[in-house]
Design a protein around this motif. Sequence first.
Motif, PDB file in Angstrom:
ATOM      1  N   LEU A 223       0.850  -1.181   0.000  1.00 42.46           N
ATOM      2  CA  LEU A 223       0.000   0.000   0.000  1.00 42.46           C
ATOM      3  C   LEU A 223       0.890   1.236   0.000  1.00 42.46           C
ATOM      4  CD1 LEU A 223      -2.771  -0.794   2.650  1.00 42.46           C
ATOM      5  CD2 LEU A 223      -3.043  -0.674   0.166  1.00 42.46           C
ATOM      6  N   HIS A 224       0.473   2.249  -0.744  1.00 39.82           N
ATOM      7  CA  HIS A 224       1.199   3.510  -0.797  1.00 39.82           C
ATOM      8  C   HIS A 224       0.200   4.609  -0.435  1.00 39.82           C
ATOM      9  CE1 HIS A 224       4.215   1.221  -3.136  1.00 39.82           C
ATOM     10  NE2 HIS A 224       3.141   0.678  -3.678  1.00 39.82           N
ATOM     11  N   VAL A 225       0.450   5.326   0.661  1.00 39.70           N
ATOM     12  CA  VAL A 225      -0.468   6.347   1.154  1.00 39.70           C
ATOM     13  C   VAL A 225       0.247   7.693   1.196  1.00 39.70           C
ATOM     14  CG1 VAL A 225      -1.999   7.050   3.030  1.00 39.70           C
ATOM     15  CG2 VAL A 225      -1.667   4.616   2.546  1.00 39.70           C
ATOM     16  N   ARG A 226      -0.305   8.673   0.464  1.00 40.55           N
ATOM     17  CA  ARG A 226       0.253  10.029   0.453  1.00 40.55           C
ATOM     18  C   ARG A 226      -0.715  10.969   1.162  1.00 40.55           C
ATOM     19  NH1 ARG A 226       0.459  14.401  -4.220  1.00 40.55           N
ATOM     20  NH2 ARG A 226       1.951  15.873  -3.313  1.00 40.55           N
ATOM     21  N   PRO A 227      -0.352  11.477   2.351  1.00 36.95           N
ATOM     22  CA  PRO A 227      -1.247  12.371   3.091  1.00 36.95           C
ATOM     23  C   PRO A 227      -1.003  13.835   2.706  1.00 36.95           C
ATOM     24  CG  PRO A 227       0.598  11.748   4.479  1.00 36.95           C
ATOM     25  CD  PRO A 227       0.825  11.095   3.132  1.00 36.95           C
ATOM     26  N   GLY A 229      -2.185  17.717   4.043  1.00 38.29           N
ATOM     27  CA  GLY A 229      -2.875  18.438   5.107  1.00 38.29           C
ATOM     28  C   GLY A 229      -2.731  17.793   6.465  1.00 38.29           C
ATOM     29  N   PHE A 230      -1.757  16.901   6.621  1.00 44.13           N
ATOM     30  CA  PHE A 230      -1.522  16.180   7.877  1.00 44.13           C
ATOM     31  C   PHE A 230      -0.176  16.584   8.488  1.00 44.13           C
ATOM     32  CE2 PHE A 230      -4.648  13.676   5.759  1.00 44.13           C
ATOM     33  CZ  PHE A 230      -5.330  12.941   6.724  1.00 44.13           C
ATOM     34  N   THR A 231      -0.078  16.528   9.812  1.00 45.97           N
ATOM     35  CA  THR A 231       1.212  16.706  10.479  1.00 45.97           C
ATOM     36  C   THR A 231       1.929  15.370  10.646  1.00 45.97           C
ATOM     37  OG1 THR A 231       0.190  16.501  12.673  1.00 45.97           O
ATOM     38  CG2 THR A 231       0.412  18.727  11.745  1.00 45.97           C
ATOM     39  N   GLU A 232       1.167  14.266  10.684  1.00 42.82           N
ATOM     40  CA  GLU A 232       1.771  12.939  10.855  1.00 42.82           C
ATOM     41  C   GLU A 232       0.800  11.872  10.400  1.00 42.82           C
ATOM     42  OE1 GLU A 232       0.735  11.799  15.428  1.00 42.82           O
ATOM     43  OE2 GLU A 232       2.174  13.447  15.156  1.00 42.82           O
ATOM     44  N   LEU A 233       1.331  10.689  10.105  1.00 45.10           N
ATOM     45  CA  LEU A 233       0.513   9.539   9.717  1.00 45.10           C
ATOM     46  C   LEU A 233       1.157   8.285  10.292  1.00 45.10           C
ATOM     47  CD1 LEU A 233      -1.958   8.645   7.939  1.00 45.10           C
ATOM     48  CD2 LEU A 233      -0.284   8.127   6.155  1.00 45.10           C
ATOM     49  N   LEU A 234       0.373   7.489  10.983  1.00 52.65           N
ATOM     50  CA  LEU A 234       0.869   6.280  11.645  1.00 52.65           C
ATOM     51  C   LEU A 234       0.142   5.066  11.103  1.00 52.65           C
ATOM     52  CD1 LEU A 234       2.397   4.812  14.021  1.00 52.65           C
ATOM     53  CD2 LEU A 234       0.353   5.273  15.399  1.00 52.65           C
ATOM     54  N   TYR A 239       2.650  -4.061   9.970  1.00 53.88           N
ATOM     55  CA  TYR A 239       3.242  -4.462   8.702  1.00 53.88           C
ATOM     56  C   TYR A 239       4.589  -3.758   8.545  1.00 53.88           C
ATOM     57  CZ  TYR A 239      -1.363  -6.156   7.135  1.00 53.88           C
ATOM     58  OH  TYR A 239      -2.548  -6.823   7.003  1.00 53.88           O
ATOM     59  N   PRO A 240       5.511  -4.342   7.780  1.00 50.04           N
ATOM     60  CA  PRO A 240       6.756  -3.625   7.480  1.00 50.04           C
ATOM     61  C   PRO A 240       6.436  -2.352   6.703  1.00 50.04           C
ATOM     62  CG  PRO A 240       6.924  -5.965   6.881  1.00 50.04           C
ATOM     63  CD  PRO A 240       5.478  -5.693   7.191  1.00 50.04           C
ATOM     64  N   ALA A 241       6.947  -1.211   7.171  1.00 53.05           N
ATOM     65  CA  ALA A 241       6.635   0.077   6.546  1.00 53.05           C
ATOM     66  C   ALA A 241       7.923   0.840   6.277  1.00 53.05           C
ATOM     67  CB  ALA A 241       5.704   0.887   7.440  1.00 53.05           C
ATOM     68  N   ARG A 242       7.858   1.726   5.304  1.00 46.58           N
ATOM     69  CA  ARG A 242       8.999   2.579   4.981  1.00 46.58           C
ATOM     70  C   ARG A 242       8.486   3.846   4.307  1.00 46.58           C
ATOM     71  NH1 ARG A 242      10.262  -1.708   0.705  1.00 46.58           N
ATOM     72  NH2 ARG A 242       9.470  -0.853  -1.275  1.00 46.58           N
ATOM     73  N   VAL A 243       9.354   4.862   4.250  1.00 39.95           N
ATOM     74  CA  VAL A 243       9.031   6.113   3.579  1.00 39.95           C
ATOM     75  C   VAL A 243       9.524   6.039   2.143  1.00 39.95           C
ATOM     76  CG1 VAL A 243       9.443   8.603   3.519  1.00 39.95           C
ATOM     77  CG2 VAL A 243       9.147   7.444   5.715  1.00 39.95           C
ATOM     78  N   SER A 247       5.346   9.670   0.493  1.00 40.59           N
ATOM     79  CA  SER A 247       4.321   8.679   0.831  1.00 40.59           C
ATOM     80  C   SER A 247       4.847   7.668   1.836  1.00 40.59           C
ATOM     81  CB  SER A 247       3.853   7.938  -0.426  1.00 40.59           C
ATOM     82  OG  SER A 247       3.307   8.816  -1.377  1.00 40.59           O
ATOM     83  N   MET A 248       3.925   7.006   2.520  1.00 38.51           N
ATOM     84  CA  MET A 248       4.248   5.851   3.358  1.00 38.51           C
ATOM     85  C   MET A 248       3.924   4.601   2.562  1.00 38.51           C
ATOM     86  SD  MET A 248       2.636   4.589   7.021  1.00 38.51           S
ATOM     87  CE  MET A 248       3.795   5.452   8.081  1.00 38.51           C
ATOM     88  N   SER A 249       4.875   3.653   2.547  1.00 40.68           N
ATOM     89  CA  SER A 249       4.691   2.388   1.842  1.00 40.68           C
ATOM     90  C   SER A 249       4.666   1.263   2.862  1.00 40.68           C
ATOM     91  CB  SER A 249       5.842   2.172   0.847  1.00 40.68           C
ATOM     92  OG  SER A 249       5.737   0.913   0.217  1.00 40.68           O
ATOM     93  N   VAL A 250       3.634   0.430   2.785  1.00 41.86           N
ATOM     94  CA  VAL A 250       3.423  -0.651   3.757  1.00 41.86           C
ATOM     95  C   VAL A 250       3.312  -1.976   3.009  1.00 41.86           C
ATOM     96  CG1 VAL A 250       1.858  -1.575   5.501  1.00 41.86           C
ATOM     97  CG2 VAL A 250       2.264   0.888   5.367  1.00 41.86           C
TER      98      VAL A 250
END
Length: 413
Positions: A223-227, A229-234, A239-243, A247-250
Amino acid sequence: MKLTAWAVERDGERGRDVHLLVTVEAESDAPRAPVAMNLVLDRSASMRGAPLSAAVEAAQLLVERAGPKDYLGLLAFDGVPEQLVPLRLMDAEARAELSESLSALDAGEGTALHEAVESGAAAVRRMFIPGARPKMLVLTDGEPSVGRRSLADFRALGSKVAESGITLHAMGLGRHYLPEILEALTGPAGTGFTHVDDAEGLPVATAALVAELFGEVGTEARLHVRPIGFTELLCRHRYPARVEGDSMSVGLGALSSAFPRRALFTGQLELAEWSLQVTTSWAERGDTRRVTVPVQRVLPDSPEGRFVRAVGAELDLVAAEASAWKALLRRNPTAAEHALAHAEEFLRELVRLSVEQVPAKRHVDRLADLRLAVERRSGDVPALGVRRARAADAHTGLSIVQPALPIVRKARN
């Protein structure tokens, strides 16, 4: 693929939060890849009796489920691993041989878990089956007593197995195995592990494993999530995650039919106007597919919103439960009572939400055990409790806790 992304905006402790639940599920009629799997079964002294019978029963169900294009093998281990049946195409003769070998297993002495996983992986690597994803399934009830035993060794081994292209699954049997070792082995593959405290839970756990192992239609899902208007995303699931850029990639691992993968994200808002851009990618029959997942904003009290909230409440419950057991282990009953109170509040939240896919009842007995331990302030229960809490954390953290599919036994001619 069935792809959904539901976002719920709510007031949080530090302002406005957004909870995003993404679900990736293969269609039930999608063609699956053949399975090439080595069963690695513990037959140490602690498995004697009911545990070994339970492990054999689980393995027999997998043999029954195997199709005519699948390959299975059997490695049994005590103090020494032994490949009793090499990976073979599951025709009638091979199926009968494997079933007989399982029925004839006797318990031995010692638990050479590290060497068994190494040997089992080596046997899988020597067999190439076009179109099949190589797998291993480890069934064990005990901690290693022979050979390498450190957690670092098992982490390195898990990484080595995953890097060689093998997907490792595991099932912990009974109440005395070490979940941190099974997590170290399975974490690099993104599979997590199943734990079964007693024989009564075996059919449900095995049914879920059968659905996952014999329903794979895609691999290397992310999954690739691009936020915006956010200060942070958790990412709430483990799952193994990386930047990756902005975007955050999980990594979700493999995708199986009728076996959804879910990932919950929580973000702190900075702006009133916000958006989340979600894409998913996976490998299917040699091709890499990438699809945009439209994000649907839902109300907190809508059916979709209640589901998102229930998933979050369950994750919070499991985390609080684990904290309580660990506090008991550190002889800190005040902290244990505080964490238990949080866990019980999250349980009440699950009851209030009343979401069928996230039933509260599966947590009731565990929290009752925890309440008893806190009230007794016992010194001999917490170690077991920490193992159970950590196991539950790994299980839920990988979003594979769900109603199990029924076991369908294949008719024999």
